[in-house]
Design a protein around this motif. Structure first.
Motif, PDB file in Angstrom:
ATOM      1  N   VAL A 219       0.854  -1.255  -0.315  1.00  0.00           N
ATOM      2  CA  VAL A 219      -0.264   0.717  -0.016  1.00  0.00           C
ATOM      3  C   VAL A 219       0.774   1.345   0.402  1.00  0.00           C
ATOM      4  N   GLY A 220       2.210   0.887  -0.533  1.00  0.00           N
ATOM      5  CA  GLY A 220       3.197   2.450  -0.795  1.00  0.00           C
ATOM      6  C   GLY A 220       3.770   2.488   0.919  1.00  0.00           C
ATOM      7  N   LEU A 221       3.488   4.228   0.948  1.00  0.00           N
ATOM      8  CA  LEU A 221       4.854   4.442   2.345  1.00  0.00           C
ATOM      9  C   LEU A 221       3.181   4.360   3.601  1.00  0.00           C
ATOM     10  N   MET A 222       4.149   4.540   4.333  1.00  0.00           N
ATOM     11  CA  MET A 222       2.909   3.476   5.856  1.00  0.00           C
ATOM     12  C   MET A 222       3.610   3.784   6.714  1.00  0.00           C
ATOM     13  N   GLN A 223       3.121   4.483   7.712  1.00  0.00           N
ATOM     14  CA  GLN A 223       3.234   4.488   9.394  1.00  0.00           C
ATOM     15  C   GLN A 223       2.648   3.578   9.817  1.00  0.00           C
ATOM     16  N   VAL A 224       3.463   2.678  10.909  1.00  0.00           N
ATOM     17  CA  VAL A 224       3.400   2.189  11.622  1.00  0.00           C
ATOM     18  C   VAL A 224       3.154   2.022  13.135  1.00  0.00           C
ATOM     19  N   GLN A 225       2.925   1.398  14.144  1.00  0.00           N
ATOM     20  CA  GLN A 225       2.814   1.889  15.007  1.00  0.00           C
ATOM     21  C   GLN A 225       2.866   0.227  15.816  1.00  0.00           C
ATOM     22  N   ASP A 226       4.438  -0.033  17.189  1.00  0.00           N
ATOM     23  CA  ASP A 226       3.769  -1.332  17.522  1.00  0.00           C
ATOM     24  C   ASP A 226       3.528  -1.278  18.876  1.00  0.00           C
ATOM     25  N   LEU A 227       2.665  -1.655  19.842  1.00  0.00           N
ATOM     26  CA  LEU A 227       1.611  -1.766  20.008  1.00  0.00           C
ATOM     27  C   LEU A 227       1.490  -1.738  21.505  1.00  0.00           C
ATOM     28  N   GLU A 228       2.302  -2.760  21.787  1.00  0.00           N
ATOM     29  CA  GLU A 228       3.435  -3.187  22.907  1.00  0.00           C
ATOM     30  C   GLU A 228       4.537  -2.394  23.383  1.00  0.00           C
ATOM     31  N   THR A 229       5.400  -1.550  22.324  1.00  0.00           N
ATOM     32  CA  THR A 229       6.498  -1.017  22.799  1.00  0.00           C
ATOM     33  C   THR A 229       5.609   0.772  22.706  1.00  0.00           C
ATOM     34  N   GLY A 230       5.006   1.439  21.418  1.00  0.00           N
ATOM     35  CA  GLY A 230       4.270   1.767  20.864  1.00  0.00           C
ATOM     36  C   GLY A 230       6.058   3.356  20.136  1.00  0.00           C
ATOM     37  N   ALA A 231       6.800   2.319  19.744  1.00  0.00           N
ATOM     38  CA  ALA A 231       7.319   2.588  18.285  1.00  0.00           C
ATOM     39  C   ALA A 231       6.451   2.825  17.997  1.00  0.00           C
ATOM     40  N   VAL A 232       6.850   3.796  16.779  1.00  0.00           N
ATOM     41  CA  VAL A 232       6.379   4.266  15.273  1.00  0.00           C
ATOM     42  C   VAL A 232       7.335   4.767  14.873  1.00  0.00           C
ATOM     43  N   ARG A 233       7.162   3.671  12.876  1.00  0.00           N
ATOM     44  CA  ARG A 233       7.651   4.256  12.111  1.00  0.00           C
ATOM     45  C   ARG A 233       6.993   4.355  11.023  1.00  0.00           C
ATOM     46  N   TRP A 234       8.354   4.605   9.293  1.00  0.00           N
ATOM     47  CA  TRP A 234       7.734   4.875   8.288  1.00  0.00           C
ATOM     48  C   TRP A 234       8.371   3.455   7.729  1.00  0.00           C
ATOM     49  N   ILE A 235       7.310   2.774   6.999  1.00  0.00           N
ATOM     50  CA  ILE A 235       7.921   1.762   6.564  1.00  0.00           C
ATOM     51  C   ILE A 235       7.507   1.556   5.019  1.00  0.00           C
ATOM     52  N   ASP A 236       7.712   1.300   3.797  1.00  0.00           N
ATOM     53  CA  ASP A 236       8.054   1.486   2.305  1.00  0.00           C
ATOM     54  C   ASP A 236       7.232   0.619   2.065  1.00  0.00           C
ATOM     55  N   THR A 237       5.992  -0.253   2.018  1.00  0.00           N
ATOM     56  CA  THR A 237       5.319  -1.729   1.507  1.00  0.00           C
ATOM     57  C   THR A 237       5.856  -1.481   0.491  1.00  0.00           C
ATOM     58  N   SER A 238       5.831  -1.341  -0.480  1.00  0.00           N
ATOM     59  CA  SER A 238       5.782  -0.648  -2.397  1.00  0.00           C
ATOM     60  C   SER A 238       7.186  -2.162  -2.685  1.00  0.00           C
ATOM     61  N   SER A 239       7.833  -2.107  -1.749  1.00  0.00           N
ATOM     62  CA  SER A 239       9.603  -2.670  -1.867  1.00  0.00           C
ATOM     63  C   SER A 239       9.264  -4.410  -1.772  1.00  0.00           C
ATOM     64  N   SER A 240       9.608  -4.805  -2.560  1.00  0.00           N
ATOM     65  CA  SER A 240       9.415  -6.420  -2.156  1.00  0.00           C
ATOM     66  C   SER A 240      10.253  -6.997  -1.477  1.00  0.00           C
ATOM     67  N   ARG A 241      11.461  -6.489  -1.077  1.00  0.00           N
ATOM     68  CA  ARG A 241      12.696  -6.175  -0.436  1.00  0.00           C
ATOM     69  C   ARG A 241      12.151  -6.370   0.894  1.00  0.00           C
ATOM     70  N   THR A 242      11.109  -5.275   1.345  1.00  0.00           N
ATOM     71  CA  THR A 242      10.629  -5.038   2.887  1.00  0.00           C
ATOM     72  C   THR A 242       9.562  -6.325   2.943  1.00  0.00           C
ATOM     73  N   ARG A 243       8.592  -6.346   1.954  1.00  0.00           N
ATOM     74  CA  ARG A 243       7.476  -7.073   1.962  1.00  0.00           C
ATOM     75  C   ARG A 243       8.186  -8.626   2.349  1.00  0.00           C
ATOM     76  N   LYS A 244       9.521  -9.380   1.509  1.00  0.00           N
ATOM     77  CA  LYS A 244       9.691 -10.644   2.017  1.00  0.00           C
ATOM     78  C   LYS A 244      10.261 -10.657   3.170  1.00  0.00           C
ATOM     79  N   ALA A 245      11.075  -9.725   3.554  1.00  0.00           N
ATOM     80  CA  ALA A 245      12.129  -9.461   4.667  1.00  0.00           C
ATOM     81  C   ALA A 245      10.795  -9.588   6.908  1.00  0.00           C
ATOM     82  N   TYR A 246       9.513  -8.909   5.656  1.00  0.00           N
ATOM     83  CA  TYR A 246       8.332  -9.337   6.430  1.00  0.00           C
ATOM     84  C   TYR A 246       7.884 -10.539   7.249  1.00  0.00           C
TER      85      TYR A 246
END
Length: 291
Positions: A219-246
């Protein structure tokens, strides 16, 4: 959630899960969980083939002929729900939030338990033990348990399954049946506590997860948050490398969980929030009934 909305949700879950436990799970539950031992029933005259170790020598002496003790299965069980109430249970991207399915699964098990005259209790945990609900019988007790599952607000946000299982083993001395219900998003090593618990009790595990826990959408650039730690970061979900790593992270985590449960001889089921948990529970119960 206001009181009227809570009452409606509790009532809705009661109607659905009590019907499931009565019409679908009654036989499977009874077959899967045999009772914790044998109890004395009566004495009768010795018959050919009876075990001589069962002879009641006092009665035999009084009647001048052999009598044996007869035992029957002790049906009443204590069932404990070890429920993950960490912040990640509030996630719901595909289907309802995990907490809602956890509440329905717990309620279905609870109603199945009381139909078999078993006690039901619960331990709520995050990265600490949040609440202990003493095992009891009856509809009123189950409705209280369901309300707590829906409404309870933990003090901590993280997850520590190992600590929760250790607490369970220390708190419950008599053998009981335990369901560990969690999304199993946890960094702790819970293998040793599970081994100890399984050696004393009958332990099962049910994983409830969201499809977005297991795969990342494109879905492209997306902001995500870890609900347990509260950490927030931006992830480029359009990257196949990122999706494969996840996807690899999730796969490795799942394999580690499955390996731990199997090595601890813990029967388990895994169900996504957009799937039918009835099928998962039926599979778990039927597997145990054939063992």
């Amino acid at each position: 959630m206001d009181s009227n909305e809570l009452i409606k949700k509790v009532r809705k879950i009661e109607i659905k899960t009590r019907g499931l436990s009565q019409n679908i799970f009654a036989g499977e539950y009874h077959s899967a969980f045999k009772g914790r031992g044998m109890m004395f029933a009566e004495v009768r005259e010795y018959q050919y083939g009876d075990d001589i170790r069962d002879i009641d020598w006092n009665v035999t002496a009084r009647h001048n002929k052999p009598f044996v003790k007869v035992y029957e299965e002790e049906r009443e069980l204590t069932v404990m729900l070890l429920v993950d109430v960490s912040a990640s249970r509030n996630f719901g991207a595909v289907g309802p939030e995990k907490r809602e399915m956890i509440a329905e699964i717990a309620a279905t098990i609870a109603f199945s338990a009381i139909q078999n005259n078993d006690k039901i209790g619960a331990i709520f945990f995050s990265d600490r033990v949040e609440k202990f609900i003493t095992p009891k019988k009856g509809r009123k007790h189950i409705l209280y348990l369901i309300r707590e599952l829906l409404e309870f607000q933990p003090e901590s946000r993280g997850t520590d399954i190992a600590q929760a299982v250790r607490y369970f083993s220390d708190a419950l001395k008599r053998r009981c049946t335990m369901f560990l219900i969690s999304d199993f998003i946890d960094e702790s090593d819970y293998k040793t506590p599970l081994n100890v618990a399984q050696s004393r009790h009958d332990v099962m595990a049910i994983q409830v997860y969201d499809k977005r826990d297991s795969e990342m959408p494109d879905v492209g650039l997306m902001q995500v948050q870890d609900l347990e730690t509260g950490a927030v970061r931006w992830i480029d979900t359009s990257s196949s490398r990122t999706r494969k790593a996840y996807n690899k992270w999730w796969y490795d985590r799942q394999q580690a969980m499955i390996g731990t449960l199997r090595s601890s001889r813990v029967d388990f089921a895994s169900v996504a929030t957009n799937e039918d948990y009835v099928r998962a529970l039926m599979g778990l119960f039927k597997t145990r009934a054939t063992v």
